[in-house]
Design an enzyme around this catalytic site. Structure first.
Site, PDB file in Angstrom:
ATOM      1  N   ASP A 128      -3.222  38.693 -14.662  1.00  0.00           N
ATOM      2  CA  ASP A 128      -2.628  39.642 -13.695  1.00  0.00           C
ATOM      3  C   ASP A 128      -3.540  39.775 -12.491  1.00  0.00           C
ATOM      4  O   ASP A 128      -4.303  38.865 -12.171  1.00  0.00           O
ATOM      5  CB  ASP A 128      -2.446  40.987 -14.400  1.00  0.00           C
ATOM      6  CG  ASP A 128      -3.789  41.691 -14.606  1.00  0.00           C
ATOM      7  OD1 ASP A 128      -3.873  42.904 -14.395  1.00  0.00           O
ATOM      8  OD2 ASP A 128      -4.763  40.992 -14.943  1.00  0.00           O
ATOM      9  N   ASP A 145      -8.436  41.734 -23.538  1.00  0.00           N
ATOM     10  CA  ASP A 145      -7.654  42.000 -22.315  1.00  0.00           C
ATOM     11  C   ASP A 145      -7.282  43.476 -22.218  1.00  0.00           C
ATOM     12  O   ASP A 145      -7.523  44.132 -21.193  1.00  0.00           O
ATOM     13  CB  ASP A 145      -6.376  41.149 -22.321  1.00  0.00           C
ATOM     14  CG  ASP A 145      -5.487  41.464 -21.138  1.00  0.00           C
ATOM     15  OD1 ASP A 145      -4.873  42.543 -21.119  1.00  0.00           O
ATOM     16  OD2 ASP A 145      -5.446  40.643 -20.213  1.00  0.00           O
ATOM     17  N   ASP A 174      -7.674  48.534 -19.408  1.00  0.00           N
ATOM     18  CA  ASP A 174      -7.856  49.999 -19.410  1.00  0.00           C
ATOM     19  C   ASP A 174      -9.150  50.351 -18.676  1.00  0.00           C
ATOM     20  O   ASP A 174      -9.200  51.310 -17.907  1.00  0.00           O
ATOM     21  CB  ASP A 174      -7.890  50.537 -20.852  1.00  0.00           C
ATOM     22  CG  ASP A 174      -6.501  50.501 -21.501  1.00  0.00           C
ATOM     23  OD1 ASP A 174      -6.432  50.496 -22.735  1.00  0.00           O
ATOM     24  OD2 ASP A 174      -5.493  50.456 -20.769  1.00  0.00           O
TER      25      ASP A 174
END
Ligand SMILES: Nc1nc2c(c(CN[C@H]3C=C[C@H](O)[C@@H]3O)cn2[C@@H]2O[C@H](COP(=O)(O)O)[C@@H](O)[C@H]2O)c(=O)[nH]1
Length: 340
Positions: free
Chosen positions: A239, A313, A318
């Site tokens: 991402d 991940d 987070d």
């Protein structure tokens, strides 16, 4: 047409041929030691998916499985040109941004009696209905609403035609294999085909397809239909947040030329050489971190942990959300696409 390199091999190939992104062993070691210390915490366990994120469904049900499918079909491109002026969704008294604004909007719609996670509804949803469901509580709408409408309707119609309207039926065809489910998702749902070409080779990152499987695994706590015997075959999800965290933590480095482009807010195109290097090196960097953690476990005789790239991940994602301000001088790379 030759099939693409799957994410793990794709990440290795890209990192071996990358010019503007490099992986730093010292940062890999630092993150591995940080995560090794947390190896028995909820933050590195499938049950953390629910326990640490109250916007995620808390019950294991077919409705929750379809919640995950809708959310991950729309799980892309939440960043705004100006981070101080962005889409926010208020839910149960709290404001949510980014990916969490999507989850808050889905839950808000369900509370309002809108069956947004039922395929018979979202297969035929109109632009105005989707705009209402995803409406922002600021004057900045969620980006890419037209693309979201297209991929959502497409996914809904395919779910109705081929899986009797429920993603649970797709999961059941996977025979408890993450790789088989990955193939089912990318073969049946075009918007999940996160593939491109790099230095003449077809490569696949499959970010939304992999996170969809991981979120199902998290929702079902790795039990029942959520048992996947090959979870370790999945990679991290390429991402725009994890690269930022990896650079901030010193495990990845951009060339001066690339960092300058990112800091100028350049809009990259999905498939650009440098964009592929950022995503591919992120995948391979996490694989190296995982390998170091497993070495540390072996050296120190710890065998009972179940670490994998998905849990690494989730932890780093987070972490990136919680350290947004600390990472302010490491901007995200900007792309508008439906893949991440
Ligand atoms: N690599 C990776 N990318 C992830 C996630 C998630 C959400 N997963 C959570 C839900 C349950 C799990 O427990 C996770 O905590 C969203 N994204 C991506 O980030 C971007 C959004 O960022 P921001 O604008 O700051 O919200 C966007 O590309 C989105 O696709 C993840 O986990 N890993």
């Amino acid at each position: 047409m030759d099939s693409p390199l799957l994410p793990k091999e794709a990440g290795k190939f890209v990192s071996e041929n990358s010019k503007d992104v490099s992986i730093l062993e010292i940062g890999v070691q630092k993150i591995a030691e940080l995560l090794f210390e947390k190896r028995n915490s909820k933050e590195l366990d499938a049950t953390g998916w629910k326990l640490l994120h109250d916007l995620n469904p808390q019950t294991m049900s077919e409705a929750s499985v379809n919640w995950v499918f809708v959310t991950d079909t729309l799980n892309f491109s939440f960043w705004s040109e100006n981070d101080d002026h962005k889409c926010l969704v208020k839910y149960k008294g709290r404001m949510h941004s980014g990916f969490w604004s999507l989850c808050a909007a889905i839950n808000r719609a369900l509370d309002e009696g809108i069956p947004i996670t039922s395929a018979s509804y979202f297969a035929n949803i109109t632009l105005d209905q989707l705009k209402y469901v995803l409406r922002s509580d600021t004057d900045v709408p969620m980006p890419m609403i037209e693309e979201r409408l297209k991929v959502l309707k497409e996914a809904g119609n395919i779910l109705l035609e081929r899986f009797d309207g429920s993603f649970l039926n797709c999961i059941k065809k996977s025979e408890n294999s993450a790789q088989k489910l990955l193939r089912l998702v990318v073969e049946n749902f075009p918007s999940y085909r996160d593939e491109t070409t790099f230095r003449g080779k077809k490569v696949a990152f499959y970010k939304r397809a992999q996170i969809l499987i991981a979120d199902i695994w998290g929702l079902l706590e790795g039990k029942g239909d959520g048992v996947f015997h090959d979870m370790t075959s999945l990679t991290m999800f390429a991402d725009y947040r994890i690269p930022q965290a990896l650079v901030y933590l010193g495990a990845m480095k951009y060339s001066e030329k690339l960092m300058k482009k990112i800091k100028q807010g350049t809009l990259f195109q999905s498939g650009d050489c440098q964009e592929v290097e950022i995503r591919g090196c992120s995948i391979w960097c996490i694989e190296l971190i995982l390998h170091r953690i497993l070495e540390l476990q072996a050296q120190r005789g710890c065998t009972n942990t179940h670490i994998n790239s998905v849990l690494i991940d989730y932890y780093l994602w987070d972490y990136a959300r919680d350290h947004r301000k600390d990472m302010a001088d490491i901007p995200i790379h900007r792309v508008r696409c439906i893949y991440y």
